[in-house]
Write an enzyme that holds these catalytic residues in place. Structure first.
Site, PDB file in Angstrom:
ATOM      1  N   ASP A  10      -1.378   1.808   3.466  1.00  0.00           N
ATOM      2  CA  ASP A  10      -2.307   2.122   4.886  1.00  0.00           C
ATOM      3  C   ASP A  10      -3.649   2.767   4.321  1.00  0.00           C
ATOM      4  OD1 ASP A  10      -3.013   2.363   7.568  1.00  0.00           O
ATOM      5  OD2 ASP A  10      -1.998   4.353   7.684  1.00  0.00           O
ATOM      6  N   SER A  11      -4.372   3.071   5.284  1.00  0.00           N
ATOM      7  CA  SER A  11      -5.635   3.643   4.966  1.00  0.00           C
ATOM      8  C   SER A  11      -5.405   5.051   5.035  1.00  0.00           C
ATOM      9  CB  SER A  11      -6.565   3.484   6.252  1.00  0.00           C
ATOM     10  OG  SER A  11      -5.796   3.851   7.417  1.00  0.00           O
ATOM     11  N   GLY A  43     -10.469   1.019  10.750  1.00  0.00           N
ATOM     12  CA  GLY A  43     -10.903   0.420  11.934  1.00  0.00           C
ATOM     13  C   GLY A  43     -12.400   0.434  12.315  1.00  0.00           C
ATOM     14  N   CYS A  74      -0.292  -1.077   7.990  1.00  0.00           N
ATOM     15  CA  CYS A  74      -1.462  -1.088   8.926  1.00  0.00           C
ATOM     16  C   CYS A  74      -1.934  -2.287   9.423  1.00  0.00           C
ATOM     17  CB  CYS A  74      -2.645  -0.887   7.792  1.00  0.00           C
ATOM     18  SG  CYS A  74      -4.188  -0.490   8.373  1.00  0.00           S
ATOM     19  N   ASN A  75      -1.757  -1.997  10.793  1.00  0.00           N
ATOM     20  CA  ASN A  75      -2.488  -3.335  11.623  1.00  0.00           C
ATOM     21  C   ASN A  75      -3.598  -3.898  11.181  1.00  0.00           C
ATOM     22  OD1 ASN A  75      -0.188  -3.552  14.207  1.00  0.00           O
ATOM     23  ND2 ASN A  75      -0.437  -1.472  13.288  1.00  0.00           N
ATOM     24  N   THR A  76      -4.444  -2.936  11.099  1.00  0.00           N
ATOM     25  CA  THR A  76      -5.825  -3.212  10.901  1.00  0.00           C
ATOM     26  C   THR A  76      -6.331  -4.070   9.729  1.00  0.00           C
ATOM     27  OG1 THR A  76      -6.265  -0.961  11.794  1.00  0.00           O
ATOM     28  CG2 THR A  76      -8.306  -2.081  10.859  1.00  0.00           C
ATOM     29  N   CYS A 188      -1.156   0.387  16.068  1.00  0.00           N
ATOM     30  CA  CYS A 188      -1.672   1.115  14.984  1.00  0.00           C
ATOM     31  C   CYS A 188      -0.439   2.009  14.359  1.00  0.00           C
ATOM     32  CB  CYS A 188      -3.011   1.792  15.169  1.00  0.00           C
ATOM     33  SG  CYS A 188      -3.463   3.204  13.877  1.00  0.00           S
ATOM     34  N   THR A 189      -0.357   2.014  13.171  1.00  0.00           N
ATOM     35  CA  THR A 189       0.854   2.855  12.676  1.00  0.00           C
ATOM     36  C   THR A 189       0.504   4.051  12.591  1.00  0.00           C
ATOM     37  OG1 THR A 189      -0.069   2.494  10.432  1.00  0.00           O
ATOM     38  CG2 THR A 189       1.643   0.903  11.030  1.00  0.00           C
ATOM     39  N   HIS A 190      -0.329   4.790  12.929  1.00  0.00           N
ATOM     40  CA  HIS A 190      -0.742   5.929  13.092  1.00  0.00           C
ATOM     41  C   HIS A 190      -0.322   6.717  14.394  1.00  0.00           C
ATOM     42  CE1 HIS A 190      -3.715   5.900   9.775  1.00  0.00           C
ATOM     43  NE2 HIS A 190      -3.804   7.430   9.936  1.00  0.00           N
TER      44      HIS A 190
END
Ligand code: DGL
Length: 273
Positions: A10-11, A43, A74-76, A188-190
């Site tokens: 992920d980011s 994003g 991560c969706n982005t 969004c995984t956050h």
């Protein structure tokens, strides 16, 4: 058969929500968590530059970790780079994309909210999901500019500003002709990191869809047969975290990674281009 090694990417810390579900599903797999924190937030990146960045970082990670499977938590990143990643690398990839299909199947009111990053909201991939699976619903797709950062700040110890959170989510709460939003996709995984606060500020009770358990089941399916995810007398696996920043830039995040079970930090120090 060797013990499964799963790389999660992920980011930042959002993918920890997916890591938690994978650990629950496969407690004996070795998890390596990688965050391109030097490039956070994804994003805000233009699409071409983000794809180049993700491919370059993934080449470094695959080379170091030799995973049996990579989860793009991560969706982005998934909505823009999953196809290229699968073309470029031999290892299997499991992606994370907004759970629009289950939301459309579960809504009773026909009004579905989707909270995601501004990047995910712009993607053709996301619009394709809506056309294919939610054509009969009213879908309120909202690119929340500050939610992922709010979740990061929370894990680093700063209390969530509830007014700010309320403003970020309000566009997906709509009431019209006696019907109102009843399902909100956390795209969004956050965002599941903010679930307690979301429950405090929502204007009415909705169901939030966190795709993490479904992703974890998919990981187990893909791995079954090729590697072992059972104890087989081995010591419990180490769960390490690889960060693209240097140690100083990541100092305030390390306790949160440790709390989530990722105790062994390594730093790749890859500056964002
Ligand atoms: N966790 C990420 C996602 O699922 C992205 C947050 C960001 O870097 O903007 O979309």
């Amino acid at each position: 058969m060797s013990t499964a090694r799963v790389l999660l990417f992920d980011s930042g810390m959002g993918g920890l929500t997916v890591a938690r579900a994978v650990r629950h599903e496969l407690p004996f797999a070795q998890l390596v968590y990688a965050a391109d924190n030097a490039a956070f937030p994804f994003g805000a990146w233009p699409e071409d530059a983000l794809v180049r960045r993700i491919l370059a970082v993934m080449a470094e990670l695959v080379d170091r970790v030799h995973p049996d499977l990579v989860v793009i938590a991560c969706n982005t990143a998934s909505t823009i780079a999953l196809a290229q990643l699968r073309d470029r690398f031999k290892v299997p990839f499991v992606g994370t994309v907004p759970a629009i299909k289950p939301a459309a199947a579960q809504t009773k009111s026909g009004i579905v909210g989707v909270l995601a990053t501004p990047g995910t909201v712009r993607r053709e991939y996301t619009h394709g999901l809506i056309q294919s699976f939610a054509a009969n619903c009213r879908v309120l797709l909202h690119g929340a500019p500050g939610l992922a950062e709010m979740a990061e700040r929370k894990l680093k110890g700063t209390a969530v500003d509830l007014d700010e959170l309320r403003a970020e989510i309000s566009p997906v709460f709509v009431e019209e002709q006696g019907r109102r939003t009843d399902i909100v996709v956390l795209g969004c995984t956050h965002y599941p990191l903010l679930s307690d606060e979301l429950a405090r500020v929502e204007p009415w009770v909705v169901r939030y869809i966190d795709p993490a358990p479904a992703i974890a089941r998919r990981v187990a399916d893909v791995l079954s047969g090729s590697v072992t995810c059972s104890p087989s007398g081995r010591v419990p696996p180490h769960n390490s975290v690889l960060l693209t920043s240097d140690r100083t830039a990541a100092a305030d995040a390390l306790p949160a990674y440790a709390r989530m079970g990722f105790h062994l930090p390594e730093f790749l120090a890859l500056a964002a281009p």
